[in-house]
Design a protein around this motif. Structure first.
Motif, PDB file in Angstrom:
ATOM      1  N   ASP A   8       0.832  -1.201   0.000  1.00  0.00           N
ATOM      2  CA  ASP A   8       0.000   0.000   0.000  1.00  0.00           C
ATOM      3  C   ASP A   8       0.863   1.247   0.000  1.00  0.00           C
ATOM      4  O   ASP A   8       2.015   1.210   0.465  1.00  0.00           O
ATOM      5  CB  ASP A   8      -0.943   0.005   1.219  1.00  0.00           C
ATOM      6  CG  ASP A   8      -2.085   1.008   1.072  1.00  0.00           C
ATOM      7  OD1 ASP A   8      -2.432   1.395  -0.070  1.00  0.00           O
ATOM      8  OD2 ASP A   8      -2.636   1.408   2.106  1.00  0.00           O
ATOM      9  N   HIS A  10       0.315   5.684   0.589  1.00  0.00           N
ATOM     10  CA  HIS A  10      -0.518   6.842   0.848  1.00  0.00           C
ATOM     11  C   HIS A  10       0.333   8.102   0.785  1.00  0.00           C
ATOM     12  O   HIS A  10       1.500   8.082   1.223  1.00  0.00           O
ATOM     13  CB  HIS A  10      -1.219   6.746   2.213  1.00  0.00           C
ATOM     14  CG  HIS A  10      -2.383   5.810   2.211  1.00  0.00           C
ATOM     15  ND1 HIS A  10      -3.645   6.191   1.824  1.00  0.00           N
ATOM     16  CD2 HIS A  10      -2.458   4.490   2.515  1.00  0.00           C
ATOM     17  CE1 HIS A  10      -4.460   5.151   1.913  1.00  0.00           C
ATOM     18  NE2 HIS A  10      -3.767   4.100   2.308  1.00  0.00           N
ATOM     19  N   GLY A  33      -6.146   9.725   2.870  1.00  0.00           N
ATOM     20  CA  GLY A  33      -6.918   8.562   2.421  1.00  0.00           C
ATOM     21  C   GLY A  33      -8.354   8.660   2.868  1.00  0.00           C
ATOM     22  O   GLY A  33      -8.726   9.591   3.604  1.00  0.00           O
ATOM     23  N   HIS A  34      -9.156   7.724   2.388  1.00  0.00           N
ATOM     24  CA  HIS A  34     -10.579   7.692   2.766  1.00  0.00           C
ATOM     25  C   HIS A  34     -10.739   7.307   4.230  1.00  0.00           C
ATOM     26  O   HIS A  34     -11.574   7.885   4.940  1.00  0.00           O
ATOM     27  CB  HIS A  34     -11.301   6.679   1.861  1.00  0.00           C
ATOM     28  CG  HIS A  34     -12.772   6.644   1.997  1.00  0.00           C
ATOM     29  ND1 HIS A  34     -13.593   7.731   1.744  1.00  0.00           N
ATOM     30  CD2 HIS A  34     -13.609   5.623   2.364  1.00  0.00           C
ATOM     31  CE1 HIS A  34     -14.847   7.380   1.933  1.00  0.00           C
ATOM     32  NE2 HIS A  34     -14.893   6.121   2.315  1.00  0.00           N
ATOM     33  N   SER A  35      -9.929   6.378   4.675  1.00  0.00           N
ATOM     34  CA  SER A  35      -9.927   5.953   6.082  1.00  0.00           C
ATOM     35  C   SER A  35      -8.879   6.770   6.841  1.00  0.00           C
ATOM     36  O   SER A  35      -8.539   7.876   6.427  1.00  0.00           O
ATOM     37  CB  SER A  35      -9.576   4.452   6.159  1.00  0.00           C
ATOM     38  OG  SER A  35      -8.217   4.268   5.775  1.00  0.00           O
ATOM     39  N   HIS A  42      -3.014  -1.574   6.235  1.00  0.00           N
ATOM     40  CA  HIS A  42      -3.613  -1.933   4.950  1.00  0.00           C
ATOM     41  C   HIS A  42      -2.787  -2.997   4.248  1.00  0.00           C
ATOM     42  O   HIS A  42      -3.335  -3.946   3.689  1.00  0.00           O
ATOM     43  CB  HIS A  42      -3.775  -0.700   4.053  1.00  0.00           C
ATOM     44  CG  HIS A  42      -4.698   0.321   4.611  1.00  0.00           C
ATOM     45  ND1 HIS A  42      -4.911   1.528   3.987  1.00  0.00           N
ATOM     46  CD2 HIS A  42      -5.451   0.338   5.739  1.00  0.00           C
ATOM     47  CE1 HIS A  42      -5.756   2.235   4.718  1.00  0.00           C
ATOM     48  NE2 HIS A  42      -6.097   1.531   5.786  1.00  0.00           N
ATOM     49  N   LEU A  57      -8.578  -5.313   0.324  1.00  0.00           N
ATOM     50  CA  LEU A  57      -9.216  -4.324   1.179  1.00  0.00           C
ATOM     51  C   LEU A  57     -10.161  -3.423   0.387  1.00  0.00           C
ATOM     52  O   LEU A  57     -11.300  -3.170   0.783  1.00  0.00           O
ATOM     53  CB  LEU A  57      -8.127  -3.479   1.833  1.00  0.00           C
ATOM     54  CG  LEU A  57      -8.325  -2.965   3.251  1.00  0.00           C
ATOM     55  CD1 LEU A  57      -8.627  -4.055   4.226  1.00  0.00           C
ATOM     56  CD2 LEU A  57      -7.065  -2.217   3.677  1.00  0.00           C
ATOM     57  N   GLY A  58      -9.693  -2.989  -0.786  1.00  0.00           N
ATOM     58  CA  GLY A  58     -10.483  -2.041  -1.569  1.00  0.00           C
ATOM     59  C   GLY A  58     -11.781  -2.625  -2.065  1.00  0.00           C
ATOM     60  O   GLY A  58     -12.763  -1.908  -2.239  1.00  0.00           O
ATOM     61  N   TYR A  61     -13.961  -3.039   1.434  1.00  0.00           N
ATOM     62  CA  TYR A  61     -14.284  -1.786   2.139  1.00  0.00           C
ATOM     63  C   TYR A  61     -14.041  -0.628   1.177  1.00  0.00           C
ATOM     64  O   TYR A  61     -13.090   0.135   1.335  1.00  0.00           O
ATOM     65  CB  TYR A  61     -13.403  -1.643   3.374  1.00  0.00           C
ATOM     66  CG  TYR A  61     -13.295  -2.912   4.210  1.00  0.00           C
ATOM     67  CD1 TYR A  61     -12.202  -3.759   4.076  1.00  0.00           C
ATOM     68  CD2 TYR A  61     -14.286  -3.270   5.110  1.00  0.00           C
ATOM     69  CE1 TYR A  61     -12.101  -4.929   4.820  1.00  0.00           C
ATOM     70  CE2 TYR A  61     -14.200  -4.435   5.868  1.00  0.00           C
ATOM     71  CZ  TYR A  61     -13.094  -5.267   5.708  1.00  0.00           C
ATOM     72  OH  TYR A  61     -12.991  -6.429   6.451  1.00  0.00           O
ATOM     73  N   PRO A  62     -14.873  -0.483   0.146  1.00  0.00           N
ATOM     74  CA  PRO A  62     -14.599   0.471  -0.937  1.00  0.00           C
ATOM     75  C   PRO A  62     -14.432   1.912  -0.465  1.00  0.00           C
ATOM     76  O   PRO A  62     -15.155   2.369   0.436  1.00  0.00           O
ATOM     77  CB  PRO A  62     -15.830   0.343  -1.841  1.00  0.00           C
ATOM     78  CG  PRO A  62     -16.463  -0.955  -1.481  1.00  0.00           C
ATOM     79  CD  PRO A  62     -16.143  -1.201  -0.050  1.00  0.00           C
ATOM     80  N   ASP A  63     -13.475   2.607  -1.070  1.00  0.00           N
ATOM     81  CA  ASP A  63     -13.244   4.003  -0.667  1.00  0.00           C
ATOM     82  C   ASP A  63     -14.321   4.929  -1.237  1.00  0.00           C
ATOM     83  O   ASP A  63     -14.265   6.139  -1.026  1.00  0.00           O
ATOM     84  CB  ASP A  63     -11.831   4.463  -1.058  1.00  0.00           C
ATOM     85  CG  ASP A  63     -11.584   4.421  -2.543  1.00  0.00           C
ATOM     86  OD1 ASP A  63     -10.415   4.636  -2.940  1.00  0.00           O
ATOM     87  OD2 ASP A  63     -12.549   4.183  -3.315  1.00  0.00           O
ATOM     88  N   PHE A  68     -16.966   4.011   5.335  1.00  0.00           N
ATOM     89  CA  PHE A  68     -15.550   3.822   5.689  1.00  0.00           C
ATOM     90  C   PHE A  68     -14.780   5.136   5.731  1.00  0.00           C
ATOM     91  O   PHE A  68     -13.558   5.142   5.904  1.00  0.00           O
ATOM     92  CB  PHE A  68     -14.907   2.831   4.728  1.00  0.00           C
ATOM     93  CG  PHE A  68     -15.617   1.507   4.682  1.00  0.00           C
ATOM     94  CD1 PHE A  68     -16.181   1.054   3.500  1.00  0.00           C
ATOM     95  CD2 PHE A  68     -15.775   0.745   5.831  1.00  0.00           C
ATOM     96  CE1 PHE A  68     -16.866  -0.154   3.467  1.00  0.00           C
ATOM     97  CE2 PHE A  68     -16.457  -0.459   5.811  1.00  0.00           C
ATOM     98  CZ  PHE A  68     -17.014  -0.916   4.626  1.00  0.00           C
TER      99      PHE A  68
HETATM  100  C1  LIG Z   1      -8.982   1.473   3.627  1.00  0.00           C
HETATM  101  C2  LIG Z   1      -9.901   1.938   2.513  1.00  0.00           C
HETATM  102  C3  LIG Z   1     -11.277   2.054   3.116  1.00  0.00           C
HETATM  103  O1  LIG Z   1     -12.194   2.560   2.173  1.00  0.00           O
HETATM  104  O2  LIG Z   1      -9.617   3.242   1.969  1.00  0.00           O
HETATM  105  P1  LIG Z   1      -8.271   4.108   1.991  1.00  0.00           P
HETATM  106  O3  LIG Z   1      -8.073   4.771   3.307  1.00  0.00           O
HETATM  107  O4  LIG Z   1      -8.319   5.020   0.811  1.00  0.00           O
HETATM  108  O5  LIG Z   1      -7.045   3.129   1.826  1.00  0.00           O
HETATM  109  P2  LIG Z   1      -6.640   2.385   0.489  1.00  0.00           P
HETATM  110  O6  LIG Z   1      -5.540   1.453   0.860  1.00  0.00           O
HETATM  111  O7  LIG Z   1      -6.345   3.355  -0.615  1.00  0.00           O
HETATM  112  O8  LIG Z   1      -7.939   1.581   0.031  1.00  0.00           O
HETATM  113  C4  LIG Z   1      -8.491   0.558   0.864  1.00  0.00           C
HETATM  114  C5  LIG Z   1      -9.897   0.954   1.352  1.00  0.00           C
HETATM  115  O9  LIG Z   1     -10.501  -0.208   1.756  1.00  0.00           O
END
Ligand SMILES: C[C@@]1(CO)OP(=O)(O)OP(=O)(O)OC[C@H]1O
Ligand SMILES: Nc1ccn([C@@H]2O[C@H](COP(=O)(O)O)[C@@H](O)[C@H]2O)c(=O)n1
Length: 158
Positions: A8, A10, A33-35, A42, A57-58, A61-63, A68
Motif C-alpha cells: 500500500d 498513501h 486517504g478515505h480511512s 492496509h 481491502l479495496g 471496504y470500498p473508498d 468507511f
Molecule cells: C482502507 C480503505 C477504506 O475505504 O480506503 P483508503 O483509506 O483510501 O485506503 P486504500 O488502501 O487506498 O484503500 C483501501 C480501502 O478499503
C-alpha cells in the motif's frame, strides 16, 4: 499453509495525523486517504486476504462507501481477522516493512507490533515490523508518501 503479500501507498499531506500500525506518530504531515490511511495495517490486511483468497481491502471496504470515511484501520484489520477465522484459517505469522524517509519508526515499532498482534489474536512474537528508507530515492525518498509491504502465512485451523 498459504502465503499472501500486501502492498500500500498513501501520500503525505498537511493537516492529517500520521497513523501507522495504529500508532499516532508526531510529525509535520500525515497520510491522506478515505480511512485513517494506516498504510501498514492496509498492507498487512491485504497480505492476509491474499493468503486466504478473499480478495483485497479495496473490494471489501470500498473508498467510495461513506461508511468507511475516516475508518479506524484497526477495526478493518479485526474484521479481516474475523473473515479469515470464518473461512477456517488461523494466522501463523506476519512480517512487514514500512518504506519511509521520515519520521523514524523504530521507537514506535513495539506498539505497532502489539496492536497488530492484539487485533489478529496472535502472540506478539508472531508479528515483525521493519522500516527502511529508500536513501532519498523516489517518491518515498522525497517525502511525498509512505509505502508498506507485508507477507502473511496462514494455515487451516486445527
Ligand atoms: C482502507 C480503505 C477504506 O475505504 O480506503 P483508503 O483509506 O483510501 O485506503 P486504500 O488502501 O487506498 O484503500 C483501501 C480501502 O478499503
Ligand atoms: N523511517 C525509518 C527508516 C528507517 N528506520 C530504521 O533505520 C534503520 C536503517 O534504515 P535505512 O533505510 O537507512 O537502511 C532501519 O533498520 C530502521 O531500524 C526507521 O526507524 N524509520
Amino acid at each position: 499453509m498459504r502465503v499472501g503479500h500486501g502492498f500500500d501507498v498513501h501520500p503525505l499531506v498537511a493537516g492529517r495525523p500520521l497513523v501507522i500500525g495504529g500508532v499516532t506518530i508526531p510529525f509535520e504531515r500525515g497520510l491522506d486517504g478515505h480511512s485513517d490511511a494506516d498504510v501498514l495495517l492496509h498492507a498487512v490486511a491485504d497480505a492476509l486476504l491474499g493468503a486466504a483468497g478473499l480478495g483485497d481491502l479495496g473490494r471489501l471496504y470500498p473508498d467510495s462507501d461513506p461508511a468507511f470515511k475516516g475508518a479506524d484501520s484497526r477495526q478493518l484489520l479485526r474484521d479481516v481477522a474475523r473473515r479469515l477465522a470464518a473461512a477456517g484459517f488461523r494466522v501463523v505469522n506476519v512480517d512487514a516493512t514500512i518504506i519511509a524517509q521520515a519520521p523514524r519508526m523504530a521507537p514506535h515499532m513495539p506498539q505497532m507490533v502489539a496492536n497488530i498482534a492484539h487485533d489478529l489474536g496472535i502472540p506478539g512474537d508472531w508479528v515483525n515490523v521493519k522500516a527502511k528508507t529508500t536513501e532519498r530515492l523516489g517518491f518515498t525518498g522525497r517525502g511525498e508518501g509512505i509505502a508498506a509491504e507485508a507477507v502473511a502465512l496462514i494455515a487451516p485451523q486445527a
